[in-house]
Enzyme design. Structure first.
Site, short mmCIF file in Angstrom:
data_model
loop_
_atom_site.label_atom_id
_atom_site.label_comp_id
_atom_site.label_asym_id
_atom_site.label_seq_id
_atom_site.Cartn_x
_atom_site.Cartn_y
_atom_site.Cartn_z
N GLU A 213 0.79 -1.21 0.02
CA GLU A 213 -0.09 -0.19 -0.20
C GLU A 213 1.07 1.09 -0.22
O GLU A 213 1.33 1.79 1.23
CB GLU A 213 -1.07 0.06 1.16
CG GLU A 213 -2.46 0.68 1.21
CD GLU A 213 -2.14 2.25 1.27
OE1 GLU A 213 -1.63 3.24 0.43
OE2 GLU A 213 -2.00 3.05 2.44
N CYS B 273 -1.58 8.96 2.93
CA CYS B 273 -1.32 8.40 1.51
C CYS B 273 -2.98 9.22 0.68
O CYS B 273 -2.42 9.04 -0.73
CB CYS B 273 -1.22 6.79 2.08
SG CYS B 273 -2.57 6.03 2.31
#
Length: 509
Positions: free
Chosen positions: A261, A295
């Site tokens: 990720e 993110c």
């Protein structure tokens, strides 16, 4: 400032700069945790030596068969108890997250709530690790698929979500029957120590082996040990694309599994049919929440030319109202960046914007004076740019928002959105059903997350979290993400008195 919270979490010894002395935290060099809130030292953790690491792996190897043999619903019961402990300690752990990482106290509490939510999700999932029954082509045969634990799962997490992302992996891996080894960020070691201590206490109370959950501390070298270790079946890594590529290559070289990720370069498309009040709220929170260090932070606003000036004015007016300061003060909207290195990256990005021809609408800068002694507080930036700028194509972990103009149909905006290397989160603001459905279609957003009339930040644990392209392709948290933590096995049972072969093959003796 945080001594009471550390004591409540059972790690008060660290305030005096000493190690807890347990095997989880190692006997190597001391890592000092400095708060970006005020620049003060919170405490120290001893980093893991290679000898410490090998001891942790031995404990994990010893514990994995014991843990795998426990029925999945019973494993879920342990995760339920962990979630209950998090409920009891939510306020103090949330405060530690806020103080050590720098995000607002509300966001710190929200991060602990994510941990609680994934525990609840995992408890239910522990009774639903379903396989499949398949009709065999051979008479008196039964086929089915089932899932087994992988064994040892390594988790590498980043500073920006110092507890929640670990818990996404930990809760699911544990109910799947895996044991876990966590390498937290060296920038937020106390958050990792606190979580490990809470879970370790639950395991101890249930007379379970300590090696079911372990923590190793240190820099990238410790993460490299995890990636190289053949004993670790899966390495789940959260962080930059650069780091993820290194992990992926290292793990693939030994034919292990990786779950990545990585970076995001997230955009909100704003069409002429958008509800602009909702748009401004979503864009501002997405851009300045966690000081732009998510993110899923909103990096780009792709705005139709017909409403561009209106959106630009509303945004710049909204930025004048943002209060920046101590994140534990609930009146403030934005806290500091994680450290002075992050501040330097922010300043370099601003210089690149100007060098490439961008216009700064809200100029930014480092804040000085009383309350900003850590030198980690910055002003958020809004810049008018072209999507093709090199700096726009790069993920900058800072509160920098790029405004990009588009003309014509929504397909043109979608094309701009997709013209970056990353593919994590995306959103469209529109009340037009056709535009929304195009955005969600196979020819729409190429991101792992695509939202309509909400921003790019704030994923719920019920849905799988992750992205495409240079975001890594991994999926964590909800939906059927549990399958990443298990190995799949196909079984065929012959209950006849003969041995027919598949595809009608004859082999008579």
């Amino acid at each position: 400032m945080i001594k009471k919270e550390l004591k409540a979490l059972g790690i008060d010894l660290l305030v005096n700069g000493t190690s807890t002395g347990t095997k989880w935290f190692g006997q190597g060099e001391k890592i000092t945790s400095f708060s970006p809130v005020d620049g003060k030292s919170i405490g120290q953790v001893s980093s893991s030596t290679r000898k410490d690491y090998d001891k942790v792996l031995q404990a994990a190897e010893s514990a994995k068969k014991v843990w795998a043999d426990i029925p999945a619903p019973k494993r879920g019961e342990i995760v339920r108890q962990f979630g209950d402990k998090l409920r009891e300690l939510k306020d103090v752990l949330g405060k530690l997250v806020s103080y050590e990482m720098g995000k607002s106290y509300q966001e710190g509490l929200g991060e602990v709530q994510e941990m609680i939510d994934i525990c609840d999700f995992a408890v239910g999932q522990s009774r639903q690790l379903y396989g499949f029954t398949i009709h065999s082509e051979r008479p008196s045969h039964r086929m089915y698929e089932q899932y087994h634990p992988l064994g040892i799962v390594g988790i590498i997490s980043a500073f920006n979500f110092p507890v929640a992302v670990w818990s996404w992996n930990a809760a699911l891996a544990l109910i799947c029957g895996d044991v876990i080894i966590w390498k937290g960020s060296e920038k937020t070691p106390l958050c990792a120590v606190a979580c490990q201590k809470i879970l370790a206490d639950v395991l101890k109370a249930n007379k379970l082996p300590e090696g079911i959950s372990s923590l190793v501390t240190g820099d990238a070298e410790v993460g490299k040990w995890l990636a190289e270790d053949k004993r670790i079946a899966l390495v789940s890594a959260t962080g930059s694309t650069r780091m993820g590529k290194q992990v992926a290559v290292t793990v693939a070289n030994r034919l292990g599994r990786s779950l990545l990720e990585l970076g995001g370069n997230n955009a909100i498309i704003v069409t002429p049919q958008a509800d602009l009040k909702m748009t401004i709220i979503g864009a501002v929170f997405g851009a300045v929440g966690t000081a732009g260090q998510r993110c899923t932070s909103t990096r780009r606003l792709i705005i139709h030319k017909d409403i561009y000036e209106q959106v630009k004015k509303s945004l710049t007016d909204a930025y004048k109202q943002i209060k920046i300061g101590d994140p534990l003060n609930t009146k403030n909207h934005m806290g500091p960046l994680i450290d002075t290195d992050a501040v330097q990256n922010y300043l370099v990005a601003i210089d690149k914007i100007k060098a490439e021809g961008g216009t700064l609408l809200v100029k930014g800068g480092v804040l000085k004076g009383k309350g900003y002694e850590s030198e980690c507080y910055v002003q958020p930036v809004i810049a008018e740019v072209e999507n093709s700028y090199e700096i726009v194509q790069t993920e900058t972990f800072a509160p920098i928002l790029y405004l990009i103009k588009y003309e014509g149909e929504v397909e043109n905006a979608i094309a701009l959105q997709n013209q970056v290397a990353q593919g994590l989160s995306s959103a469209i603001m529109t009340t037009n059903l056709r535009e929304a459905e195009l955005f969600l279609s196979q020819n729409g957003s190429d991101c792992g997350i695509a939202n309509v009339n909400i921003g790019t930040s704030g994923a719920e644990i019920g849905g799988a979290f992750g992205g495409e392209k240079e975001t890594g392709g991994g999926r964590e948290s909800g939906s059927d993400s549990w399958k990443a933590y298990m190995r799949r096995q196909t079984n065929t049972i012959n209950y006849s008195t003969s041995l027919p072969l598949a595809q009608g093959i004859k082999f008579d003796l």
